[in-house]
Design an enzyme around this catalytic site. Structure first.
Site, PDB file in Angstrom:
ATOM      1  N   SER A 232      37.423  44.864  42.193  1.00 18.16           N
ATOM      2  CA  SER A 232      36.725  44.894  43.477  1.00 18.16           C
ATOM      3  C   SER A 232      37.180  46.065  44.341  1.00 18.16           C
ATOM      4  CB  SER A 232      36.990  43.603  44.259  1.00 18.16           C
ATOM      5  OG  SER A 232      36.645  42.479  43.501  1.00 18.16           O
TER       6      SER A 232
HETATM    7  N1  SAH Z   1      39.734  39.909  40.916  1.00 13.25           N
HETATM    8  C1  SAH Z   1      39.433  40.917  39.918  1.00 13.25           C
HETATM    9  C2  SAH Z   1      37.976  41.287  39.914  1.00 13.25           C
HETATM   10  C3  SAH Z   1      37.299  40.446  39.022  1.00 13.25           C
HETATM   11  S1  SAH Z   1      35.657  40.724  38.528  1.00 13.25           S
HETATM   12  C4  SAH Z   1      40.233  42.160  40.096  1.00 13.25           C
HETATM   13  O1  SAH Z   1      40.921  42.288  41.110  1.00 13.25           O
HETATM   14  O2  SAH Z   1      40.187  43.000  39.205  1.00 13.25           O
HETATM   15  C5  SAH Z   1      35.359  39.018  38.136  1.00 13.25           C
HETATM   16  C6  SAH Z   1      36.111  38.500  36.948  1.00 13.25           C
HETATM   17  O3  SAH Z   1      35.735  37.128  36.816  1.00 13.25           O
HETATM   18  C7  SAH Z   1      35.738  39.180  35.638  1.00 13.25           C
HETATM   19  O4  SAH Z   1      36.889  39.639  35.010  1.00 13.25           O
HETATM   20  C8  SAH Z   1      35.058  38.064  34.845  1.00 13.25           C
HETATM   21  O5  SAH Z   1      35.310  38.132  33.448  1.00 13.25           O
HETATM   22  C9  SAH Z   1      35.679  36.818  35.447  1.00 13.25           C
HETATM   23  N2  SAH Z   1      34.905  35.590  35.271  1.00 13.25           N
HETATM   24  C10 SAH Z   1      33.565  35.407  35.355  1.00 13.25           C
HETATM   25  N3  SAH Z   1      33.247  34.120  35.132  1.00 13.25           N
HETATM   26  C11 SAH Z   1      34.422  33.458  34.907  1.00 13.25           C
HETATM   27  C12 SAH Z   1      34.761  32.105  34.591  1.00 13.25           C
HETATM   28  N4  SAH Z   1      33.844  31.159  34.474  1.00 13.25           N
HETATM   29  N5  SAH Z   1      36.065  31.791  34.429  1.00 13.25           N
HETATM   30  C13 SAH Z   1      37.023  32.738  34.540  1.00 13.25           C
HETATM   31  N6  SAH Z   1      36.769  34.030  34.810  1.00 13.25           N
HETATM   32  C14 SAH Z   1      35.486  34.392  34.996  1.00 13.25           C
END
Ligand code: SAH
Length: 212
Positions: free
Chosen positions: A60
């Site tokens: 993000s």
């Molecule tokens: N907080 C992260 C940004 C994440 S982007 C950072 O600082 O880099 C969102 C993330 O959520 C992705 O890696 C995606 O794979 C994960 N995601 C999506 N659906 C999910 C689920 N049901 N359970 C766990 N992770 C999930």
């Protein structure tokens, strides 16, 4: 400009953009975002943009991480659940704010990379696992704070049920890039109070776990 100088400039920008929580600002000053992005994007790590981290996911924007971290009102005694570890950058910021962080990611490869980064930074108050975050982490519930970093159709009842009474959950809600809202939910004795914190733009929450 050195990475440190760029990070200080970023924090000053966050402050003028309305981030006033000094604990959040100093956590963001401490975490080196360049360690959480692929080599090719390292020189852009201090810019306020989302960057690709592989598997069609992104880390993000710093301003979004700051806004969500501030909205979560994390205290240093809090037990926190994060859904969507991704690169681990938001996790690292949360580690500086809370007592213990539990973080769940559905992509095994992303999770392993994130864990290695957090360990390298000496952040030991985090437990990470591969899983479908839509189910939360029932074995460790209740949590004082829950942060969801991928957008679901609605506030997930399964997650809200794992928030302690008096606790807070922050999550992007809505499908489609245009209609998402960042929502803060405060768990009360007899239900929950929901606040709209404005427009948001996150990758979708996906059910199930990816294969290796
Ligand atoms: N907080 C992260 C940004 C994440 S982007 C950072 O600082 O880099 C969102 C993330 O959520 C992705 O890696 C995606 O794979 C994960 N995601 C999506 N659906 C999910 C689920 N049901 N359970 C766990 N992770 C999930």
């Amino acid at each position: 400009m050195s990475p440190e100088a760029r990070r200080i400039r970023l924090v000053l920008e966050l402050r003028s953009a309305g981030i006033t929580d000094t604990r959040v600002l100093s956590a963001m000053e401490r975490v080196r975002r360049e360690l959480f992005v692929p080599e090719t994007f390292r020189d852009r790590a201090s810019e306020d943009v989302a960057l690709p981290i592989g598997r069609q996911q992104t880390v993000s924007q710093p301003s979004v991480v700051a806004r969500m971290s501030q909205a979560l009102e994390v205290g240093d005694r809090d037990k926190v659940l994060e859904i969507g570890t991704g690169s681990g950058y938001q996790s690292a910021v949360l580690c500086h704010l809370c007592r213990r962080l539990y973080t769940v990611e559905r992509h095994p490869v992303l999770l392993r990379e994130a864990e290695a980064r957090l360990a390298k930074l000496g952040l030991t108050n985090v437990t990470a696992r591969v899983g479908d975050g839509t189910a939360g982490w029932p074995e460790q519930a209740p949590f004082d704070r829950v942060m969801v970093t991928a957008a679901g159709e609605d506030i997930l009842e399964a997650l809200l049920a794992q928030v302690a009474v008096g606790g807070i959950m922050v999550a992007p809600v809505g499908i489609g890039e245009r209609d998402q809202r960042l929502v803060r939910v405060r768990r009360t004795e007899d239900g929950a109070d929901t606040e709209d914190l404005g427009a948001a733009r996150f990758v979708p929450l996906v059910a199930g776990v990816e294969p290796e």
